[in-house]
Scaffold this active site. Sequence first.
Site: not given
Length: 495
Positions: A396, A461
């Site tokens: 992500h 992330e």
Amino acid sequence: MRIFLKSIPILILAVVLFIPNAFAANSVTRLDGANRYEVAVNVSKQGWSSANTVVIANGTAYADVLTASPLAYKYNAPILLTKSTTLTTATKNRISQLKPSKVFVIGGTISVSNNVVNELKKLGVSTVERIGGSSRYEVAQNISKKLSSNSKAIIANGTAYADSLAISTYAARQGIPILLTTEKSIPTATKNAMKSKGTSSTIVVGGEISVPKSIYGQLPSPTRIGGKDRFEVAANIAKRYYSSSKSAFISNGFKYADALAGSALASKQNRPMLFTKADSLATATRAIIGSNSINNFTVLGGTISVQTVVTNQLKNEIVGKKVFIDAGHGGYDSGAVGNGLKEKDVNLTVAKLVNSKLSKGGALPVMSRSTDVFLELSERVAKAKSNNVDLFVSIHANSASASATGTETYYYTKYESANSKRLATEIQNRLYQAMNTQNRGVKIGIFHVIRESTMPSSLVELAFISNANDASKLKSALYQEKAAQAIYEGIIAYY
Ligand SMILES: [Zn+2]
């Protein structure tokens, strides 16, 4: 104090000597030679310093050699190869070293001429026994006569050499004759062999193209070990008979010359034979290496038959590991949007790069999505489960205020907490450095995909789409590549 100081170098030495072994990569030994005759000699050196009996066959008569492995095992004999009319120097020298009193010559006088028999006698071999026949089917029949009684027989296609090679260890260890068939009919020699051996059950090796149902149906109590290709047939043999073996032989699945003599050594060491393509491990081979946790490989042949890229895959700790790569979001779900970027696109680009690195490295990666499609979170978890993957990595990119910046990796504590944390840490420590971003650390996060995945899992992330500086890196092909490499190396480090 002096004793203490003296002990420090010893402690350091101990650490240097023993710690690397604890983390050593898989062991790979290559048995090579200038030609098939020399490879056979070098293979024999791995297993025998002397031998009362040696089996000799023509180095180009594959079928004869491959049905001889139960005979070689029975007499604890290495297999050496000859040219039709004369022994090579390498084979001659090896015979002189091994000093056998008996040699079995496999095949008729066209395969191995009487001149070779005379050469053997001149080398001091007192008994040379020829096991001949007018065809490979007859040679196999005559070899079976030399084996102890056994109610089982193995049936393989006489031209599907890979199948005979793959079953040779098991056949040899069990004393089961390898008999050959065509795809059209069972040769008379094979029928006669089964009759005289009193065969009451058969193991059929190969798929329905090699041994069709029409042949299968005529055999006594047949059991098939099949597969969609030669790689899968060999993998299925290893799965059925060698599930606890952490060692295997690897040879080219299409070029048998280097592997011919290897069957005798594989039998002696009781190790399965697996196949590779010249330039990459086949999928079925990767899968059995992963599921049987095989970590010790003997590669048969030189770098043309089995290229260095394959031995590198074998050495890699991730070989055969099933890794799920989840590109976050997709389809109508763009994820975070900002600075001209959609998160779903960044995630997919990096995920594809990780997938390709894992595949080149010898692993078996599975992607949640490889195109811009929407998948429910539960579908992603279900896909990982149904593929029985070993690891789950979700990719992500972050979003918050424009000032928020950096890289972070999440794990969750419901399943595989310690391993998930370790995976997240190995990835995070490489990722923020590769991205040259702020290290926001490893965190616990209750995201669906890492909360519900039962295997070790983490969610990265990469950086913040909402931050201009971070976003410029997420946009850059160079940093996408660096991020993928960091994730890939983190996965290797985890193993
Ligand atoms: Zn996201």
